[in-house]
Motif scaffolding. Structure first.
Motif, PDB file in Angstrom:
ATOM      1  N   LEU A   1       0.798  -1.211  -0.057  1.00  0.00           N
ATOM      2  CA  LEU A   1      -0.122   0.057   0.071  1.00  0.00           C
ATOM      3  C   LEU A   1       1.029   1.264  -0.310  1.00  0.00           C
ATOM      4  CD1 LEU A   1      -3.004   0.709   0.157  1.00  0.00           C
ATOM      5  CD2 LEU A   1      -3.055   0.761   2.593  1.00  0.00           C
ATOM      6  N   ILE A   2       0.660   2.155  -1.030  1.00  0.00           N
ATOM      7  CA  ILE A   2       1.522   3.343  -0.941  1.00  0.00           C
ATOM      8  C   ILE A   2       0.894   4.362  -0.584  1.00  0.00           C
ATOM      9  CG2 ILE A   2       2.245   5.016  -2.790  1.00  0.00           C
ATOM     10  CD1 ILE A   2       2.374   2.523  -4.982  1.00  0.00           C
ATOM     11  N   SER A   3      -0.370   4.406  -0.729  1.00  0.00           N
ATOM     12  CA  SER A   3      -1.221   5.858   0.064  1.00  0.00           C
ATOM     13  C   SER A   3      -2.776   5.218   0.315  1.00  0.00           C
ATOM     14  CB  SER A   3      -1.050   7.149  -0.682  1.00  0.00           C
ATOM     15  OG  SER A   3      -1.938   6.943  -1.941  1.00  0.00           O
ATOM     16  N   GLY A   4      -3.340   5.927   1.036  1.00  0.00           N
ATOM     17  CA  GLY A   4      -4.767   5.523   1.501  1.00  0.00           C
ATOM     18  C   GLY A   4      -4.873   4.614   2.457  1.00  0.00           C
ATOM     19  N   GLU A   5      -5.977   3.989   2.618  1.00  0.00           N
ATOM     20  CA  GLU A   5      -6.532   3.259   3.688  1.00  0.00           C
ATOM     21  C   GLU A   5      -7.279   1.908   2.964  1.00  0.00           C
ATOM     22  OE1 GLU A   5      -7.649   4.300   7.970  1.00  0.00           O
ATOM     23  OE2 GLU A   5      -9.044   4.500   6.959  1.00  0.00           O
ATOM     24  N   LEU A   6      -6.951   0.812   3.407  1.00  0.00           N
ATOM     25  CA  LEU A   6      -7.711  -0.260   2.791  1.00  0.00           C
ATOM     26  C   LEU A   6      -7.990  -1.484   3.608  1.00  0.00           C
ATOM     27  CD1 LEU A   6      -5.689  -1.048  -0.668  1.00  0.00           C
ATOM     28  CD2 LEU A   6      -8.137  -0.144  -0.375  1.00  0.00           C
TER      29      LEU A   6
ATOM     30  N   PHE B   1      -8.939  -6.518   8.827  1.00  0.00           N
ATOM     31  CA  PHE B   1      -7.786  -5.502   9.330  1.00  0.00           C
ATOM     32  C   PHE B   1      -7.651  -4.310   8.119  1.00  0.00           C
ATOM     33  CE2 PHE B   1      -5.461  -8.436   6.899  1.00  0.00           C
ATOM     34  CZ  PHE B   1      -4.424  -7.356   6.241  1.00  0.00           C
ATOM     35  N   THR B   2      -7.300  -3.268   8.972  1.00  0.00           N
ATOM     36  CA  THR B   2      -7.080  -2.025   8.164  1.00  0.00           C
ATOM     37  C   THR B   2      -5.705  -1.726   7.657  1.00  0.00           C
ATOM     38  OG1 THR B   2      -9.122  -1.060   8.881  1.00  0.00           O
ATOM     39  CG2 THR B   2      -7.660   0.298   7.805  1.00  0.00           C
ATOM     40  N   ALA B   3      -5.232  -1.562   6.756  1.00  0.00           N
ATOM     41  CA  ALA B   3      -3.942  -1.310   6.392  1.00  0.00           C
ATOM     42  C   ALA B   3      -3.490   0.084   5.863  1.00  0.00           C
ATOM     43  CB  ALA B   3      -3.446  -2.471   5.228  1.00  0.00           C
ATOM     44  N   GLY B   4      -2.698   0.580   5.958  1.00  0.00           N
ATOM     45  CA  GLY B   4      -2.327   2.186   5.766  1.00  0.00           C
ATOM     46  C   GLY B   4      -0.939   2.035   4.943  1.00  0.00           C
ATOM     47  N   PRO B   5      -0.441   3.308   4.579  1.00  0.00           N
ATOM     48  CA  PRO B   5       0.794   3.504   3.686  1.00  0.00           C
ATOM     49  C   PRO B   5       1.951   2.569   4.288  1.00  0.00           C
ATOM     50  CG  PRO B   5      -0.188   5.500   3.875  1.00  0.00           C
ATOM     51  CD  PRO B   5      -1.208   4.615   4.803  1.00  0.00           C
ATOM     52  N   GLY B   6       2.687   2.166   3.474  1.00  0.00           N
ATOM     53  CA  GLY B   6       3.734   1.197   3.748  1.00  0.00           C
ATOM     54  C   GLY B   6       3.400  -0.314   4.266  1.00  0.00           C
ATOM     55  N   SER B   7       2.146  -0.587   4.610  1.00  0.00           N
ATOM     56  CA  SER B   7       1.772  -1.831   4.777  1.00  0.00           C
ATOM     57  C   SER B   7       1.947  -3.111   3.703  1.00  0.00           C
ATOM     58  CB  SER B   7       0.257  -2.240   5.066  1.00  0.00           C
ATOM     59  OG  SER B   7       0.099  -1.153   6.423  1.00  0.00           O
ATOM     60  N   LEU B   8       2.506  -4.086   3.934  1.00  0.00           N
ATOM     61  CA  LEU B   8       2.508  -5.280   2.930  1.00  0.00           C
ATOM     62  C   LEU B   8       1.788  -6.428   3.370  1.00  0.00           C
ATOM     63  CD1 LEU B   8       5.307  -6.273   0.866  1.00  0.00           C
ATOM     64  CD2 LEU B   8       4.720  -7.929   2.249  1.00  0.00           C
ATOM     65  N   ILE B   9       0.858  -6.927   2.634  1.00  0.00           N
ATOM     66  CA  ILE B   9       0.209  -7.934   3.003  1.00  0.00           C
ATOM     67  C   ILE B   9       0.359  -9.055   1.781  1.00  0.00           C
ATOM     68  CG2 ILE B   9      -2.339  -8.597   3.093  1.00  0.00           C
ATOM     69  CD1 ILE B   9      -1.716  -5.040   3.066  1.00  0.00           C
TER      70      ILE B   9
ATOM     71  N   ALA C   1      -7.111   5.328  -2.852  1.00  0.00           N
ATOM     72  CA  ALA C   1      -5.845   4.534  -2.319  1.00  0.00           C
ATOM     73  C   ALA C   1      -5.096   3.966  -3.659  1.00  0.00           C
ATOM     74  CB  ALA C   1      -6.161   3.190  -1.616  1.00  0.00           C
ATOM     75  N   HIS C   2      -3.858   4.038  -3.346  1.00  0.00           N
ATOM     76  CA  HIS C   2      -2.864   3.504  -4.172  1.00  0.00           C
ATOM     77  C   HIS C   2      -1.921   2.338  -3.994  1.00  0.00           C
ATOM     78  CE1 HIS C   2      -3.810   6.877  -6.799  1.00  0.00           C
ATOM     79  NE2 HIS C   2      -3.896   7.704  -5.827  1.00  0.00           N
ATOM     80  N   MET C   3      -1.791   1.442  -4.660  1.00  0.00           N
ATOM     81  CA  MET C   3      -0.971   0.224  -4.162  1.00  0.00           C
ATOM     82  C   MET C   3      -0.367  -0.507  -5.498  1.00  0.00           C
ATOM     83  SD  MET C   3      -3.308  -2.745  -2.880  1.00  0.00           S
ATOM     84  CE  MET C   3      -5.086  -3.279  -3.820  1.00  0.00           C
ATOM     85  N   LEU C   4       0.741  -1.377  -5.107  1.00  0.00           N
ATOM     86  CA  LEU C   4       1.349  -2.308  -5.889  1.00  0.00           C
ATOM     87  C   LEU C   4       0.579  -3.709  -5.523  1.00  0.00           C
ATOM     88  CD1 LEU C   4       4.872  -0.975  -6.483  1.00  0.00           C
ATOM     89  CD2 LEU C   4       2.970  -0.720  -8.048  1.00  0.00           C
ATOM     90  N   PHE C   5       0.468  -4.479  -6.429  1.00  0.00           N
ATOM     91  CA  PHE C   5       0.268  -5.918  -6.128  1.00  0.00           C
ATOM     92  C   PHE C   5       0.798  -6.878  -6.987  1.00  0.00           C
ATOM     93  CE2 PHE C   5      -3.798  -4.817  -7.805  1.00  0.00           C
ATOM     94  CZ  PHE C   5      -4.177  -6.052  -8.563  1.00  0.00           C
ATOM     95  N   PHE C   6       1.295  -8.174  -6.601  1.00  0.00           N
ATOM     96  CA  PHE C   6       2.146  -8.647  -7.199  1.00  0.00           C
ATOM     97  C   PHE C   6       1.610 -10.297  -7.405  1.00  0.00           C
ATOM     98  CE2 PHE C   6       4.460  -5.504  -5.042  1.00  0.00           C
ATOM     99  CZ  PHE C   6       5.583  -5.314  -6.055  1.00  0.00           C
ATOM    100  N   TYR C   7       1.357 -11.060  -8.249  1.00  0.00           N
ATOM    101  CA  TYR C   7       1.103 -12.448  -8.588  1.00  0.00           C
ATOM    102  C   TYR C   7       2.104 -13.282  -8.825  1.00  0.00           C
ATOM    103  CZ  TYR C   7      -3.705 -10.848  -9.393  1.00  0.00           C
ATOM    104  OH  TYR C   7      -4.919 -10.387  -9.287  1.00  0.00           O
ATOM    105  N   THR C   8       2.434 -14.188  -7.852  1.00  0.00           N
ATOM    106  CA  THR C   8       3.532 -15.092  -8.071  1.00  0.00           C
ATOM    107  C   THR C   8       3.245 -16.498  -8.293  1.00  0.00           C
ATOM    108  OG1 THR C   8       4.226 -14.817  -5.621  1.00  0.00           O
ATOM    109  CG2 THR C   8       5.265 -13.588  -7.146  1.00  0.00           C
ATOM    110  N   PRO C   9       3.329 -17.375  -8.943  1.00  0.00           N
ATOM    111  CA  PRO C   9       3.859 -16.971 -10.499  1.00  0.00           C
ATOM    112  C   PRO C   9       3.145 -15.913 -10.932  1.00  0.00           C
ATOM    113  CG  PRO C   9       3.164 -19.079 -10.468  1.00  0.00           C
ATOM    114  CD  PRO C   9       2.854 -18.872  -9.177  1.00  0.00           C
TER     115      PRO C   9
END
Length: 173
Positions: free
Chosen positions: A77-82, A91-99, A117-125
């Protein structure tokens, strides 16, 4: 096996022997049920290793609870609240949180804040990002991103895409 003249020790013909640079304005932009997703890296670009998306989630936005059969999903999570659902707990996550949501884990996120809210997410594989590429709408300048009703999610074509990309919807009661 060789790739661009170099040995490919992994044996995957899609493996790259050089880095990838995606500029800040690069990627494939898609609208998906009220959210804006930019697909920054695809499984095809990374030899199947990872898919990376950038998300802009407006207040109230986010997907229904779902499960990925074959991919882990990790969010930064880059910004905002999710608000995140992890199994049956929220649970609530804020900027800098990694889930991190391992494959097979029921999860979702929802913007419970006042700002996008702005975030990055990654699928592996990688691979599940194809759902957004194939199922998302092309953006239109100057137009608000529309939310989708249940008829869109329950359409035959969308259900086929969920199956193709290993996602199972599991809505909350």
């Amino acid at each position: 096996m060789t790739f661009n003249g170099a040995r490919n020790p992994g044996g995957d013909s899609r493996r790259r022997e050089s880095g990838i640079h995606i500029p800040s304005s690069g990627g494939i932009v898609k609208w998906f049920s009220g959210d804006v997703y930019t697909i920054k890296l695809t499984a095809d670009q990374t030899g199947g290793a990872v898919g990376v998306l950038e998300a802009s989630v407006p207040p109230g936005g986010g997907p229904a609870a779902h499960i990925h059969i074959d991919q882990d999903e990790t969010f930064y999570l880059i910004s905002g609240e999710l608000e995140f659902l992890d199994g049956e707990q929220t649970f609530t996550a804020g900027p800098g949180s990694l889930i991190h949501c391992p494959r097979g884990t029921r999860h979702r996120f929802k913007n419970v804040g006042f700002h996008t809210a702005h975030m990055l997410f990654f699928y592996t594989p990688g691979g599940s990002e194809g759902l957004f590429v194939e199922g998302g709408d092309d953006p239109q300048p100057g137009v608000a991103v529309p939310t989708w009703g249940p008829e869109r999610f329950q359409s035959k074509s969308m259900l086929e895409l969920f199956k193709k990309y290993g996602s199972v919807t599991d809505p909350e009661a």
